[in-house]
Design an enzyme around this catalytic site. Structure first.
Site, PDB file in Angstrom:
ATOM      1  N   ALA A 122      -8.280  -0.593   5.794  1.00  0.00           N
ATOM      2  CA  ALA A 122      -7.559  -1.863   5.610  1.00  0.00           C
ATOM      3  C   ALA A 122      -7.028  -2.367   6.948  1.00  0.00           C
ATOM      4  CB  ALA A 122      -6.407  -1.689   4.618  1.00  0.00           C
ATOM      5  N   ASP A 165      -3.710  -2.165  -0.272  1.00  0.00           N
ATOM      6  CA  ASP A 165      -3.793  -1.683   1.119  1.00  0.00           C
ATOM      7  C   ASP A 165      -3.836  -2.848   2.107  1.00  0.00           C
ATOM      8  OD1 ASP A 165      -4.274   0.617  -0.350  1.00  0.00           O
ATOM      9  OD2 ASP A 165      -5.766   1.382   1.048  1.00  0.00           O
TER      10      ASP A 165
HETATM   11  C1  MEV Z   1      -6.677   3.686  -1.625  1.00  0.00           C
HETATM   12  O1  MEV Z   1      -5.938   3.645  -0.406  1.00  0.00           O
HETATM   13  C2  MEV Z   1      -5.844   3.197  -2.766  1.00  0.00           C
HETATM   14  C3  MEV Z   1      -6.560   3.133  -4.106  1.00  0.00           C
HETATM   15  O2  MEV Z   1      -5.588   2.721  -5.066  1.00  0.00           O
HETATM   16  C4  MEV Z   1      -7.711   2.154  -4.094  1.00  0.00           C
HETATM   17  C5  MEV Z   1      -7.243   0.711  -3.946  1.00  0.00           C
HETATM   18  O3  MEV Z   1      -6.114   0.377  -4.328  1.00  0.00           O
HETATM   19  O4  MEV Z   1      -8.061  -0.113  -3.494  1.00  0.00           O
HETATM   20  C6  MEV Z   1      -7.074   4.506  -4.532  1.00  0.00           C
END
Ligand code: MEV
Length: 328
Positions: A122, A165
């Site tokens: 991200a 994110d």
């Molecule tokens: C990944 O950092 C977080 C998740 O919830 C996936 C997302 O929210 O896109 C696992």
């Protein structure tokens, strides 16, 4: 011209995975940033070089229109995944600036380990979109950068992504995300300690695993809903600055994520090392599978307890990053 932007990584106080199914989540940006430097080229090619805490560095070169195979010096799946985010971020910048054939030299410097749950993809997508768009003479506000970075994650992760994110990295601070609703929230100074087991994961695969479990078992779907309930309680505790309750809820959140199959032996062992060292609470952060845990701990002993664990590659105190994406 050359343009540089940086964006922070994040930890999840609560709510990863469940956020993908419309439950609320509260990620918090931390002072570990990825920085992307972009120089427009005279042709339509792209050359990317990167250095990262957990990699020796690599260089990749390919044509902007996708012609030709990337010339990958170090062909690990992790690098290919990272390149997917960079490539899509550049596509978003070309689209935002109305310059479909723009080529770039890109340099990434990141203090956020790749695929470890601290939001490296991200942060790279957010900083990359911001830098490349500005390099092409256009400008986006952080909310637009967040939206385009979400589209990058959605694309690269085969539709398995939430806005959490990318919104957190673009805006900084603590944020609340529920479906398409994203907002920054007030937060007290949160004493985060991060433990890293040196492993990495594929977020798309882990999200797909939870999706399959949820479809197979009603009680797995109930577990996802229970995480949503927990997050709502956590929001009250956050507003009240009640660190003890936040810690207890983090412990509970880790248990529910474990039930969904996204913890690992080393993440569990880091969580227990942090708790034994006196943390108010500890949980895995991000997609899981391997990577990082986050503990809430005012006590300096927790960092030491983590670093003494045989499963710990690195432990550090992580301050809340109040600034999101920024020009450098
Ligand atoms: C990944 O950092 C977080 C998740 O919830 C996936 C997302 O929210 O896109 C696992």
């Amino acid at each position: 011209m050359t343009t540089t932007s940086s964006a922070p990584g994040k930890v999840y106080l609560f709510g990863e995975h469940a956020v993908v199914y419309g439950e609320p989540a509260v990620p918090c940006a931390i002072e570990r940033r990825a920085s992307v430097t972009v120089t427009e080229r005279g042709d339509d090619r792209v050359r990317v070089s990167a250095s990262d805490l957990s990699l020796d560095g690599f260089t990749v070169e390919y044509a902007a229109n996708g012609d030709g195979q990337p010339d990958v010096d170090v062909p690990t799946p992790l690098i290919e995944a990272a390149m997917g985010y960079v490539e899509e971020a550049l596509a978003q910048a070309r689209d935002a600036a109305g310059r479909p054939d723009a080529g770039f030299d890109v340099e990434i410097e990141s203090a956020i380990p790749l695929g470890a749950g601290l939001g490296s993809s991200a942060a790279v997508a957010v900083a990359g979109i911001d830098a490349a768009t500005r390099e092409l003479g256009a400008a986006l506000d952080p909310v637009d950068v967040a939206d385009r970075a979400y589209r990058v994650e959605y694309e690269v992760q085969d539709g398995q992504a939430s806005r959490a994110d990318t919104f957190c990295s673009a805006m900084g601070g603590a944020v609340r995300v529920e479906g398409d609703d994203c907002a920054t929230v007030d937060a007290p100074d949160l004493p985060f300690v991060v433990g890293y087991d040196g492993a990495s994961h594929d977020t798309g695969e882990l999200v797909a695993g939870v999706r399959a479990l949820r479809e197979e078992f009603d009680f797995a779907a109930d577990t996802v809903e229970a995480i949503g309930d927990l997050v709502r309680r956590g929001e009250d505790a956050l507003a009240a600055g009640d660190l003890d309750t936040l810690g207890r809820l983090m412990d509970f959140n880790h248990g529910l994520l474990s039930a969904l199959g996204v913890s690992s032996r080393s993440l569990d062992s880091l969580v227990w090392a942090a708790r034994d060292g006196g943390a108010l609470g500890a949980k895995l952060t991000g997609a899981g599978g391997g990577g990082c845990i986050v503990a809430l701990a005012e006590d300096a002993g927790v960092e030491t307890a983590l670093s003494l664990s045989p499963d710990c590659e690195e432990s550090f105190r992580a301050a809340l990053a109040t600034e999101g994406v920024r020009a450098e």
